[in-house]
Design a protein around this motif. Structure first.
Motif, PDB file in Angstrom:
ATOM      1  N   ASN A 162       0.711  -1.174   0.016  1.00 49.38           N
ATOM      2  CA  ASN A 162       0.080  -0.018   0.047  1.00 49.38           C
ATOM      3  C   ASN A 162       0.787   1.452  -0.103  1.00 49.38           C
ATOM      4  O   ASN A 162       0.344   2.419   0.385  1.00 49.38           O
ATOM      5  N   ASP A 163       2.148   1.063  -0.418  1.00 44.01           N
ATOM      6  CA  ASP A 163       2.857   2.284  -0.470  1.00 44.01           C
ATOM      7  C   ASP A 163       2.383   2.915  -1.615  1.00 44.01           C
ATOM      8  O   ASP A 163       2.585   2.252  -2.846  1.00 44.01           O
ATOM      9  N   PRO A 164       1.995   4.248  -1.779  1.00 39.56           N
ATOM     10  CA  PRO A 164       1.481   4.995  -3.039  1.00 39.56           C
ATOM     11  C   PRO A 164       2.652   5.076  -4.260  1.00 39.56           C
ATOM     12  O   PRO A 164       2.145   5.044  -5.152  1.00 39.56           O
ATOM     13  N   ALA A 165       3.910   5.063  -3.786  1.00 40.67           N
ATOM     14  CA  ALA A 165       4.901   4.870  -4.624  1.00 40.67           C
ATOM     15  C   ALA A 165       5.143   3.690  -5.423  1.00 40.67           C
ATOM     16  O   ALA A 165       5.622   3.574  -6.515  1.00 40.67           O
ATOM     17  N   HIS A 166       4.426   2.662  -4.940  1.00 41.32           N
ATOM     18  CA  HIS A 166       4.397   1.193  -5.418  1.00 41.32           C
ATOM     19  C   HIS A 166       3.158   0.689  -5.541  1.00 41.32           C
ATOM     20  O   HIS A 166       2.745  -0.103  -4.742  1.00 41.32           O
ATOM     21  N   PRO A 167       2.209   1.306  -6.175  1.00 42.95           N
ATOM     22  CA  PRO A 167       0.790   0.819  -6.415  1.00 42.95           C
ATOM     23  C   PRO A 167       0.748  -0.732  -6.668  1.00 42.95           C
ATOM     24  O   PRO A 167       1.563  -1.263  -7.384  1.00 42.95           O
ATOM     25  N   TRP A 168      -0.503  -1.409  -6.375  1.00 42.91           N
ATOM     26  CA  TRP A 168      -0.774  -2.482  -6.811  1.00 42.91           C
ATOM     27  C   TRP A 168      -0.715  -2.758  -8.262  1.00 42.91           C
ATOM     28  O   TRP A 168      -1.056  -2.024  -8.969  1.00 42.91           O
ATOM     29  N   PRO A 169      -0.073  -3.916  -8.602  1.00 43.92           N
ATOM     30  CA  PRO A 169       0.423  -5.093  -7.971  1.00 43.92           C
ATOM     31  C   PRO A 169       1.980  -5.258  -7.442  1.00 43.92           C
ATOM     32  O   PRO A 169       2.528  -6.251  -7.618  1.00 43.92           O
ATOM     33  N   ALA A 170       2.304  -4.043  -7.402  1.00 51.56           N
ATOM     34  CA  ALA A 170       4.005  -4.053  -7.123  1.00 51.56           C
ATOM     35  C   ALA A 170       4.362  -4.866  -5.876  1.00 51.56           C
ATOM     36  O   ALA A 170       5.278  -5.551  -6.005  1.00 51.56           O
TER      37      ALA A 170
END
Length: 441
Positions: A162-170
């Motif tokens: 849930n890091d905004p810098a790494h959105p799903w599906p990161a």
């Protein structure tokens, strides 16, 4: 033109049809009395069908208040709950919201409080004639899990869920790197050996000889990835991990069942070929599914009343699809996680559970229908038991240092999905289902 994905699907379907992806398995003697066995699409206990009403109690090892542990188990047994799904792992992690304390750290040092906590939990479960399913790591961040094994072996690189810098599906795509890391898998296998091969310090009984254990699970919700390209890239390593880990567990403990702990279709990008191939190993004894309509967008939590009917219809279809898959696999099926918010998507124990109760009723009816028809769905475990636990803070968020654990894990609001001991209507639903399941024979 045959695409790469179509070729993979065809190959996996063929492999699943043989039910021998894991390679040949040596015949093993039957376990002694008191152990759950698999016979085709059925689970049996001492020659009789084993069906159950279950709960998730992931935090059993963390309940340092021994009297509370006893009260919670007594309350569950009083409802007719006979099966508990419990975490037997947690990795000390820098990941946001990962639980403290943890079973082990990067150096392999173990927290004896949790080891003995698990021992006490298993001793008390056994005293009450209940069965436990113990999972040995987690795909998600809230107990450290695979991402932590990976960061321990890749120089400390990780991303937070849930890091905004790494959105799903990161995040799930990153975690899939665990299967491709021999070093990370080796550390995990060290933990498997430590726990499966453990002797209970309270009872003096090796875990491998404890009939209070129904099964070991490779992990909570293992996925081959979060996107099709990464899943296809990881698939061979994912399968190798399943086969090798299941064989390792059986080599240490031939008495107990083994399952993957997988979610089913939602953990497989909705691809039946991936579900079939991941469950078709000789050493995987039964298949599992998880059901989260509020997390998957079937239920709009801002308009629960308006979307409840849709969520119920899609959930019933999801269960039916997994029953059909279990028939193809000739495996029993357990719906081992299912959750639904309280009315209005609030967390207070005072909030009603009208829609949740209807959802539970639909699931209970599906299990009863399956049992009566001789179909593979043999049990269910609701998520999760909060019991007498209550959120310590007004925002219902878990904070480091809190020790009154609830069924809602540290990354979620406490009270979101968990069942409190004051939820009278839900408790009556569970109790009535237990009576009906017993009467079904």
């Amino acid at each position: 033109m045959i695409t790469r994905r179509a070729a993979i699907a065809t190959s996996l379907a063929a492999s699943a049809a043989t039910l021998s992806i894991g390679g040949p398995t040596m015949a093993r003697p039957a376990p002694p009395a008191g152990f759950v066995r698999r016979e085709g699409m059925a689970l049996t206990l001492d020659g009789r069908p084993y069906r159950f009403v279950g709960a998730n109690l992931w935090y059993a090892a963390w309940i340092g208040d021994r009297p509370r542990l006893g009260r919670e188990l007594d309350a569950l047994a009083g409802l007719g709950v006979t099966n508990l799904r419990i975490a037997a792992s947690a990795e000390l992690s820098p990941l946001k919201n990962s639980v403290r304390p943890a079973f082990r750290d990067e150096a392999g040092a173990y927290d004896e409080r949790l080891l003995t906590g698990l021992d006490h939990a298993m001793a008390e479960i056994g005293k009450r004639g209940l069965k436990a399913v113990l999972y040995l790591t987690n795909f998600w961040e809230w107990s450290g899990g695979m991402a932590t094994y990976l960061l321990w072996t890749n120089g400390g690189r990780y991303i937070d869920m849930n890091d905004p810098a790494h959105p799903w599906p990161a995040f799930p795509d990153f975690v899939a790197g665990f299967y491709r890391s021999p070093e990370a898998v080796a550390l995990y296998h060290d933990h498997v050996r430590r726990i499966v091969g453990r002797m209970n310090s309270v009872t003096g009984v090796p875990y491998a000889e404890d009939p209070a254990i129904m099964a070991w699970q490779l992990a909570n919700e293992p996925r081959p990835g979060g996107s099709d390209p990464v899943a296809d890239q990881s698939l061979a390593d994912f399968h190798d991990w399943i086969g090798a880990t299941a064989r390792l567990i059986k080599s240490i403990d031939p008495n107990h069942l083994v399952s993957t702990g997988g979610e089913g279709l939602k953990g497989s990008m909705e691809r039946e070929d991936l579900v079939l191939s991941s469950q078709a190993f000789d050493d995987i004894d039964y298949t599992t599914a998880h059901l989260w309509p509020g997390n998957w967008g079937w239920l709009d939590r801002s308009d629960m009343a308006g979307t409840h009917g849709r969520a119920m219809t899609q959930s019933a279809d999801y269960i039916a699809r997994h029953i059909a898959l279990a028939r193809r696999l000739d495996r029993p099926l357990v719906l081992e996680e299912f959750g639904y918010p309280r009315d209005g998507d609030v967390y207070s124990p005072d909030a009603p559970t009208t829609l949740r109760d209807a959802f539970y009723g639909m699931i209970h009816d599906a299990v009863l229908t399956s049992v009566r028809a001789g179909d593979p769905l043999v049990g269910s475990n609701f998520w999760a038991w909060n019991g007498e636990g209550r959120a310590a803070h007004a925002d219902a968020r878990f904070r480091p240092g809190d020790d009154a654990f609830l069924g809602d894990p540290p990354h979620e609001p406490q009270g979101w999905y968990g069942v409190f001991d004051s939820d009278a209507s839900t408790l009556e639903r569970i109790r009535a289902h237990a009576v009906a399941l017993t009467a079904a024979g």
